[in-house]
Scaffold this motif. Sequence first.
Motif, PDB file in Angstrom:
ATOM      1  N   ILE A  88      10.885   1.426   4.458  1.00 53.47           N
ATOM      2  CA  ILE A  88       9.874   1.564   5.514  1.00 53.47           C
ATOM      3  C   ILE A  88      10.531   1.176   6.833  1.00 53.47           C
ATOM      4  O   ILE A  88      11.069   0.081   6.967  1.00 53.47           O
ATOM      5  N   HIS A  89      10.479   2.100   7.787  1.00 49.00           N
ATOM      6  CA  HIS A  89      11.195   1.880   9.039  1.00 49.00           C
ATOM      7  C   HIS A  89      10.191   1.925  10.196  1.00 49.00           C
ATOM      8  O   HIS A  89       9.380   2.847  10.277  1.00 49.00           O
ATOM      9  N   VAL A  90      10.224   0.919  11.043  1.00 50.60           N
ATOM     10  CA  VAL A  90       9.307   0.896  12.185  1.00 50.60           C
ATOM     11  C   VAL A  90      10.110   0.762  13.467  1.00 50.60           C
ATOM     12  O   VAL A  90      11.016  -0.073  13.536  1.00 50.60           O
ATOM     13  N   ASP A  91       9.795   1.599  14.458  1.00 53.34           N
ATOM     14  CA  ASP A  91      10.411   1.389  15.770  1.00 53.34           C
ATOM     15  C   ASP A  91       9.416   1.813  16.846  1.00 53.34           C
ATOM     16  O   ASP A  91       8.247   2.092  16.552  1.00 53.34           O
ATOM     17  N   LYS A  92       9.858   1.798  18.065  1.00 55.89           N
ATOM     18  CA  LYS A  92       8.991   2.169  19.195  1.00 55.89           C
ATOM     19  C   LYS A  92       9.449   3.516  19.734  1.00 55.89           C
ATOM     20  O   LYS A  92      10.646   3.769  19.883  1.00 55.89           O
ATOM     21  N   LYS A  93       8.497   4.384  20.033  1.00 57.87           N
ATOM     22  CA  LYS A  93       8.849   5.596  20.769  1.00 57.87           C
ATOM     23  C   LYS A  93       7.991   5.578  22.021  1.00 57.87           C
ATOM     24  O   LYS A  93       6.769   5.768  21.927  1.00 57.87           O
ATOM     25  N   GLY A  94       8.593   5.275  23.151  1.00 59.15           N
ATOM     26  CA  GLY A  94       7.795   5.059  24.356  1.00 59.15           C
ATOM     27  C   GLY A  94       6.935   3.824  24.139  1.00 59.15           C
ATOM     28  O   GLY A  94       7.423   2.786  23.706  1.00 59.15           O
TER      29      GLY A  94
ATOM     30  N   ILE B  45      -3.394   4.395   4.253  1.00 59.87           N
ATOM     31  CA  ILE B  45      -3.116   3.459   5.353  1.00 59.87           C
ATOM     32  C   ILE B  45      -3.674   3.945   6.684  1.00 59.87           C
ATOM     33  O   ILE B  45      -3.407   3.348   7.730  1.00 59.87           O
ATOM     34  N   VAL B  46      -4.420   5.038   6.660  1.00 61.78           N
ATOM     35  CA  VAL B  46      -5.144   5.547   7.835  1.00 61.78           C
ATOM     36  C   VAL B  46      -4.230   6.264   8.829  1.00 61.78           C
ATOM     37  O   VAL B  46      -4.599   7.297   9.368  1.00 61.78           O
ATOM     38  N   ILE B  47      -3.051   5.743   9.075  1.00 60.58           N
ATOM     39  CA  ILE B  47      -2.182   6.431  10.030  1.00 60.58           C
ATOM     40  C   ILE B  47      -1.244   7.395   9.303  1.00 60.58           C
ATOM     41  O   ILE B  47      -1.000   7.263   8.113  1.00 60.58           O
ATOM     42  N   SER B  48      -0.717   8.363  10.043  1.00 59.41           N
ATOM     43  CA  SER B  48       0.190   9.366   9.461  1.00 59.41           C
ATOM     44  C   SER B  48       1.632   9.011   9.772  1.00 59.41           C
ATOM     45  O   SER B  48       2.059   9.150  10.917  1.00 59.41           O
ATOM     46  N   PRO B  49       2.390   8.577   8.786  1.00 58.21           N
ATOM     47  CA  PRO B  49       3.780   8.241   9.082  1.00 58.21           C
ATOM     48  C   PRO B  49       4.664   9.478   9.067  1.00 58.21           C
ATOM     49  O   PRO B  49       4.285  10.519   8.531  1.00 58.21           O
ATOM     50  N   ASN B  50       5.831   9.368   9.689  1.00 63.29           N
ATOM     51  CA  ASN B  50       6.877  10.358   9.416  1.00 63.29           C
ATOM     52  C   ASN B  50       7.350  10.143   7.994  1.00 63.29           C
ATOM     53  O   ASN B  50       7.432   9.007   7.529  1.00 63.29           O
ATOM     54  N   VAL B  51       7.690  11.206   7.307  1.00 63.93           N
ATOM     55  CA  VAL B  51       8.248  11.068   5.965  1.00 63.93           C
ATOM     56  C   VAL B  51       9.603  11.760   5.944  1.00 63.93           C
ATOM     57  O   VAL B  51       9.732  12.890   6.401  1.00 63.93           O
TER      58      VAL B  51
ATOM     59  N   THR C  85       8.139   5.285   9.924  1.00 68.39           N
ATOM     60  CA  THR C  85       8.829   6.298   9.138  1.00 68.39           C
ATOM     61  C   THR C  85       9.002   5.779   7.717  1.00 68.39           C
ATOM     62  O   THR C  85       9.453   4.664   7.522  1.00 68.39           O
ATOM     63  N   VAL C  86       8.620   6.588   6.751  1.00 68.65           N
ATOM     64  CA  VAL C  86       8.820   6.213   5.354  1.00 68.65           C
ATOM     65  C   VAL C  86       9.912   7.109   4.793  1.00 68.65           C
ATOM     66  O   VAL C  86       9.779   8.335   4.788  1.00 68.65           O
ATOM     67  N   LYS C  87      11.005   6.470   4.368  1.00 68.92           N
ATOM     68  CA  LYS C  87      12.134   7.221   3.822  1.00 68.92           C
ATOM     69  C   LYS C  87      12.089   7.093   2.304  1.00 68.92           C
ATOM     70  O   LYS C  87      12.075   5.981   1.785  1.00 68.92           O
TER      71      LYS C  87
ATOM     72  N   GLN D 114       0.844  -1.211   0.000  1.00 68.46           N
ATOM     73  CA  GLN D 114       0.000   0.000   0.000  1.00 68.46           C
ATOM     74  C   GLN D 114       0.869   1.247   0.000  1.00 68.46           C
ATOM     75  O   GLN D 114       0.572   2.235  -0.653  1.00 68.46           O
ATOM     76  N   ILE D 115       1.934   1.183   0.784  1.00 63.28           N
ATOM     77  CA  ILE D 115       2.830   2.341   0.874  1.00 63.28           C
ATOM     78  C   ILE D 115       3.524   2.568  -0.461  1.00 63.28           C
ATOM     79  O   ILE D 115       3.555   3.684  -0.986  1.00 63.28           O
ATOM     80  N   GLU D 116       4.046   1.490  -1.051  1.00 60.33           N
ATOM     81  CA  GLU D 116       4.735   1.635  -2.338  1.00 60.33           C
ATOM     82  C   GLU D 116       3.815   2.230  -3.390  1.00 60.33           C
ATOM     83  O   GLU D 116       4.198   3.124  -4.158  1.00 60.33           O
TER      84      GLU D 116
END
Lengths: 436, 436
Positions: free
Chosen positions: A361-367, A405-411, A373-375, A344-346
């Motif tokens: 596509i980068h996924v991590d945890k913040k708290g 994708i409903v959520i707002s990623p960092n770009v 994050t999509v680079k 979907q992202i591509e």
Amino acid sequence: MDIPFWNREIETLDRASLEKVQLERLRQMVSWALKTPFYGRKLASAGIGSPEDVKSLRDLERIPFTVKDDLRRGFPRGLLAVEMSEVVRIHSSSGTTGIPTVIYFARDDLDRWTDLLARSITATGASSRDILQNMMTYGLFTGGLGLHYGAERVGMTVIPIGGGNTKRQIQTMKDFQTTVLHVTPSYLLHIHSQFENEGVRPGDLAVKRAFIGAEPHSENTRRKIEDLLGIQAFNSYGLSELNGPGVAFECVHRKDMHVWEDAYLIEIIDPKTGQNVEDGQEGEVVLTNLVRRAMPILRYRTRDLAFVHPEPCECGRTHRRLSRILGRTDDMLIINGVNVFPSQIEERIMKVPEVATNYLIHVDKKGALDRLTVKVEIYPKLFLGEAARLEALRARIREELRSSIVISPNVELHEPGSLPVSEGKAKRVVDERPKD
Amino acid sequence: MDIPFWNREIETLDRASLEKVQLERLRQMVSWALKTPFYGRKLASAGIGSPEDVKSLRDLERIPFTVKDDLRRGFPRGLLAVEMSEVVRIHSSSGTTGIPTVIYFARDDLDRWTDLLARSITATGASSRDILQNMMTYGLFTGGLGLHYGAERVGMTVIPIGGGNTKRQIQTMKDFQTTVLHVTPSYLLHIHSQFENEGVRPGDLAVKRAFIGAEPHSENTRRKIEDLLGIQAFNSYGLSELNGPGVAFECVHRKDMHVWEDAYLIEIIDPKTGQNVEDGQEGEVVLTNLVRRAMPILRYRTRDLAFVHPEPCECGRTHRRLSRILGRTDDMLIINGVNVFPSQIEERIMKVPEVATNYLIHVDKKGALDRLTVKVEIYPKLFLGEAARLEALRARIREELRSSIVISPNVELHEPGSLPVSEGKAKRVVDERPKD
């Protein structure tokens, strides 16, 4: 248009005749499968003790699924239906660290597989007059040797260059005036990004077609390839468990891939219930070999998500078409409870004209929260613009993604060449969330 | 002993009949070669304008030599005798940074080459019951795909694993109970050195034979391989300019390699004068294709040094045998005015039982003088001994070398695994003298 065929009779067989062939072959497959310890047990549990117990194609649904772990557990010979002395080729999945997935071929299996690839290549309009640069890895991976054999049968001039070494790939395309490429879409885009460095202009090359496969990719990626290189790109589909490439291939119309239904039974199932879905509905692809003697595979759950469309193709082939691979049942990301597929992202980012050819596509945890994050790499001249313009671009890409994708990623915007590149299958997702 | 043959008739043809075949085929080759711009000129200069100008095999000597640079200068199509649409395979030399050496195959060329490899494999006693692990690189290099096709024709179970990845090679040998290996001698010795690390004991493996080639090696290296692994090692010879592997191969007797003289004319020349030498005399190997249509090569100077012996072999084959490759005309080192071949050094050090499997020849300048250092790996338990014993070993190796190469090199003893390893052709010489 003059439509090229490798085997017109079988490729244009009417549905009733095709199903008759399928039923005969399915019975043959059951008789071969019954020789293996694995299917001996599995078929017995389904009340199938001989080929005659298969009365119609609908009986297929009585057979339990086969999954990748069955192949691993069966290692080395649990799924082998012939003596080892009849096996002329072993292929094996790459990348697994534990027990490999192993595929055995008898001589007649190789011959039939080769024929399916000759048929696939011919369907694209390529012929013995073409020069093929086969950039897929040779060796245990089926992608390289599989297509190689088919191309040789067609009589193409095969350059068995294998994967990697971008400089040499470009030089070879130029030196031999290569007309057809076999390559993963991500690597082809990378190669294109190096043309300028290598002093190559489009007019220096003779490439007309690319067979792209071995990784999911969006229609926008295909269009990007076609526009940047000025060629036609044909989607192809296959997996080593079912031989390798040549399960399905696009014809000259490039409107999804004909599944060679005389060699494979295709089902689309709901991955949750395991029930067949209607044509046109998306689900998991399940495949059954109709002609493989050394290692028959019945109802293999591929984990690939796609749909079948049954309407006739302008080319005249009666074999139904499979959509591009839309994702995999096992590559779904769950981001703060929301299901997200990399495909979907591509699809969305490749629609943005400023976006170049590579992304991550980068996924991590913040708290306590997942962070997506999509680079994306963008064309270099854009970096010469004002900061405000870049910010606007970033916002546009984020909004494009949010709507899908409903959520707002960092770009993040990156310069071309700054994200990691793969010379084979691309690695698009880095998930750094702690496992627990 | 029951001697296995792939084509008994041609392999045991009496000399007169063999020469009749050769003459017919040489004429055919001339007619093909005349279609190329390169040989058109070359043969005209020798007064050969048609096949009829070749009256006997002795007329071969009228044809000027072909050298590697001719192939480079002819790139891309100067030596091509057919239309590109008839070419089904392109191979190319690896490692060259400039213009590659390119070899073209028509379909019938591939078929004949494959047959020579099936013949070679069968001559060693290997058969369709064997499981072959082909460790040569697949792709543009002829070693991998060439033998692969021959093995498939024989009906062996082929594992197309390609080069490198020692861990996986060993695991594969164990998992599939591989019986035959195709590998460079240096890499096979390296693999053996890793058995202990991988927890493999000789009894875990089923290997019986190895086909070793692609780099010069001494008889002592062969014996070391045979003793360490408890197998039979067969020398093989070929070069991509003349198809690839399968020019010459050892039979079950392992007493030098039968040159397939129905497919290749072999000459041994004095590299200085270019004159043919007598059978049994060492010189440069010169080869002529007798059956290659797309790219005929006449009198190719291989730069390999060897000799031919004409006496009959116990196996009954009439095709003369070629000694192991004793060196190359271009790898000779000149150390303070003395000619030294790396092969001489290898032969001597591999006779010393304490020496393990890897070595390196290092040359540099000390003041005005060349300095030769031979670095050898020795078995680890030896390092537990007293310094005096190590010193004695070093002196013994130096003396062994001095008696062969006249000069006294420095000798360094190293622990196993400490010298650089190659997964393909070994790099045995590092020459750091300034070029001028």
